[in-house]
Design a protein around this motif. Structure first.
Motif, PDB file in Angstrom:
ATOM      1  N   GLN A   1       7.285   0.110   3.956  1.00 53.28           N
ATOM      2  CA  GLN A   1       6.066   0.640   4.572  1.00 53.28           C
ATOM      3  C   GLN A   1       6.078   2.159   4.609  1.00 53.28           C
ATOM      4  O   GLN A   1       5.056   2.803   4.371  1.00 53.28           O
ATOM      5  N   GLU A   2       7.249   2.754   4.888  1.00 53.21           N
ATOM      6  CA  GLU A   2       7.355   4.213   4.893  1.00 53.21           C
ATOM      7  C   GLU A   2       7.092   4.781   3.496  1.00 53.21           C
ATOM      8  O   GLU A   2       6.396   5.790   3.345  1.00 53.21           O
TER       9      GLU A   2
ATOM     10  N   SER B   1      10.513  -3.926  -0.981  1.00 51.77           N
ATOM     11  CA  SER B   1       9.857  -5.209  -0.684  1.00 51.77           C
ATOM     12  C   SER B   1      10.613  -6.368  -1.325  1.00 51.77           C
ATOM     13  O   SER B   1      10.785  -7.427  -0.713  1.00 51.77           O
TER      14      SER B   1
ATOM     15  N   GLN C   1      11.766  -3.956   4.923  1.00 52.64           N
ATOM     16  CA  GLN C   1      10.302  -3.968   5.017  1.00 52.64           C
ATOM     17  C   GLN C   1       9.790  -2.679   5.653  1.00 52.64           C
ATOM     18  O   GLN C   1       8.766  -2.134   5.230  1.00 52.64           O
ATOM     19  N   THR C   2      10.520  -2.166   6.638  1.00 50.87           N
ATOM     20  CA  THR C   2      10.153  -0.896   7.269  1.00 50.87           C
ATOM     21  C   THR C   2      10.250   0.248   6.268  1.00 50.87           C
ATOM     22  O   THR C   2       9.365   1.112   6.203  1.00 50.87           O
TER      23      THR C   2
ATOM     24  N   ARG D   1       5.319   3.384   1.125  1.00 44.83           N
ATOM     25  CA  ARG D   1       3.899   3.229   0.802  1.00 44.83           C
ATOM     26  C   ARG D   1       3.073   4.338   1.443  1.00 44.83           C
ATOM     27  O   ARG D   1       2.145   4.869   0.835  1.00 44.83           O
TER      28      ARG D   1
END
Length: 93
Positions: free
Chosen positions: A58-59, A35, A54-55, A61
């Protein structure tokens, strides 16, 4: 002598690698790093690279949430609790 040394080295390496599973905290830290990198890339004007970071965040997380659900840190394993302390099962009243 060299065979003994080689065998002990192989066993030590195998034991070390077996203990290297990532925890939910590790995944959460990696998500935070991704991030931050995304914010830096967006500030530099590199929108594509920021979207990739950002992708990845997210993965990570999602992996952290999955790992946290399976870790069960707050409950001791059943084998560690003596029988007189265990709560009775709800199936057998």
């Amino acid at each position: 002598m060299s065979k003994v040394l080689l065998c002990s080295l192989v066993l030590a390496t195998a034991a070390t690698l077996a203990a290297c599973d990532k925890t939910s905290e590790d995944h959460a830290r990696e998500a935070q790093v991704h991030s931050q990198k995304a914010e830096e890339k967006a500030a530099e004007g590199k929108v594509d690279r920021a979207a990739q970071e950002q992708t990845k965040a997210q993965e990570d997380r999602a992996q952290a949430n999955d790992a946290a659900a399976s870790e069960g840190r707050h409950s001791p394993p059943d084998s560690a609790v003596p029988g007189y302390i265990k709560t009775p099962s709800k199936e057998n009243p």
